[in-house]
Design an enzyme around this catalytic site. Structure first.
Site, mmCIF file in Angstrom:
data_model
loop_
_atom_site.group_PDB
_atom_site.id
_atom_site.type_symbol
_atom_site.label_atom_id
_atom_site.label_comp_id
_atom_site.label_asym_id
_atom_site.label_seq_id
_atom_site.Cartn_x
_atom_site.Cartn_y
_atom_site.Cartn_z
ATOM 1 N N CYS A 64 0.829 -1.206 0.000
ATOM 2 C CA CYS A 64 0.000 0.000 0.000
ATOM 3 C C CYS A 64 0.865 1.258 0.000
ATOM 4 O O CYS A 64 0.567 2.227 -0.719
ATOM 5 C CB CYS A 64 -0.946 -0.006 1.195
ATOM 6 N N HIS A 89 1.476 5.044 9.701
ATOM 7 C CA HIS A 89 0.606 3.942 9.289
ATOM 8 C C HIS A 89 -0.339 3.549 10.420
ATOM 9 O O HIS A 89 0.052 3.461 11.579
ATOM 10 C CB HIS A 89 1.460 2.730 8.885
#
Length: 367
Positions: free
Chosen positions: A168, A195
């Site tokens: 990602c 994150h």
């Protein structure tokens, strides 16, 4: 940014199976449900060790993405999702899976448990025709190629058997760095990923990981963790080799992440010029890049399908060539959409015009 290839123009949908029905596996299926390309892909099987009742429940009710937009139920030997029957198997080892008995084109490996060629090869030996992996290989040699959709789709070939859809963060960072390199030149960059928590972290302190920081409660601390983002970027953009550094911290939110990008450019620029560049890129590739000038917080990007959303209000430039950017991305939903994009592009290369054939389970096709 290179233009995307068109999707496959074929007489039948691409038949896919999903291995691992956790966060990414469920998001992939749900993203397919919401995709304009829904009719070009067909889920014919899911392999997941969990029991059917739990799978149905977590498909229907999702704390991050909300209630599933369709009916979900349990059938003997599988799930019924939006009126479609999908057989479910519970093999923990690739050799124990039903792959040789299924008629399908591509396995989406979403468990995250298979990172080496030896382990991924086991799926091929068990009867899978091809494998698309939801994370980078441990090394470049562990997969036939790694694809960031919109950047290097041209590296795909019909004879490849194991392909990675990268990560990602790589999908978020590479399109922006590629844009900067092509228009302004990049002397060096440092990326800090902020994150959201992941399931390799405990809710309370415990013996969950050899990295001692990851033994600490995910919801009580900002936790620095190791990252291979720099290496992943250099695989995609080899011209930047030796010029990228990265670090990552986990922050106590369920979803949506950000990249704080500090970059030394080769040519002078300004915040307005940079933002104009990003706005033009968003117009050229609206499926990948977006921009916002609103005073958003991370929660506002939940369920956003873009690879990267540039926060224009956070663009800074110091002394003409030192720029700082903030890039938002939904680390679950954006990546699930990119994985489907890679599957669709790859299918355009290997898929023939044979009539559809599905696993023996029900007369209803998959999702």
């Amino acid at each position: 940014m290179p233009a995307d290839r068109p999707g496959p123009d074929v007489s039948r949908p691409l038949r896919i199976a999903i291995n691992g029905y956790g966060r990414i596996g469920r998001c992939v299926l749900r993203a397919l449900m919401e995709s304009p390309h829904r009719r070009s892909l067909d889920v014919v099987a899911i392999n997941e060790p969990a029991d059917l009742d739990s799978m149905a429940y977590l498909t229907r009710f999702d704390s991050t993405h909300g209630i599933f937009p369709g009916e979900v139920g349990v059938l003997e030997g599988g799930l019924e999702i939006a009126g479609r029957a999908i057989p479910v198997f519970h093999a923990r080892d690739p050799a124990d899976g039903p792959w040789s008995r299924l008629d399908f084109d591509l396995l989406l490996e979403c468990s995250g448990a298979f990172a080496t060629r030896e382990r991924l090869q086991a799926f091929l030996e068990a009867g899978c025709p091809r494998v698309l992996v939801s994370h980078p290989g441990r090394s470049a040699a562990d997969v036939d190629c790694t694809i960031v959709h919109g950047i290097n789709d041209g590296d795909l070939r019909p004879d490849q058997r194991i392909v990675s859809a990268a990560s990602c963060t790589t999908n978020a960072a590479v399109p922006i760095l590629d844009l900067l390199e092509r228009h302004l030149g990049v002397d060096g960059a440092f990326l800090t990923t902020l994150h959201s928590v992941m399931n390799d972290q405990p809710m309370i302190d415990g013996y969950h990981h050899t990295d001692l920081r990851r033994t600490r409660s995910a919801m009580q601390s900002i936790v620095p963790v190791a990252t291979g983002l720099a290496q992943g970027i250099e695989r995609m953009l080899p011209g930047l080799a030796g010029r990228i550094q990265a670090k990552a911290v986990r922050v106590p939110i369920l979803n949506v992440s950000a990249i704080d990008l500090a970059v030394n450019l080769r040519r002078n620029t300004s915040p307005d010029a940079l933002n104009a560049l990003f706005a033009a890129a968003a117009l050229a590739r609206p499926d990948l890049i977006a921009c916002t000038d609103q005073p958003h917080a991370s929660v506002d990007f939940n369920h956003d399908p873009h690879s990267a959303v540039v926060d224009l209000g956070q663009t800074r430039v110091n002394q003409g060539r030192f720029a700082n950017l903030l890039i938002w991305f939904d680390n679950e939903w954006g990546f699930a959409n990119r994985m489907l994009d890679v599957a669709r592009v790859w299918a355009g290369l290997f898929q023939d015009s044979a009539a559809p054939a599905h696993a023996t389970f029900s007369s209803s096709p998959g999702v």
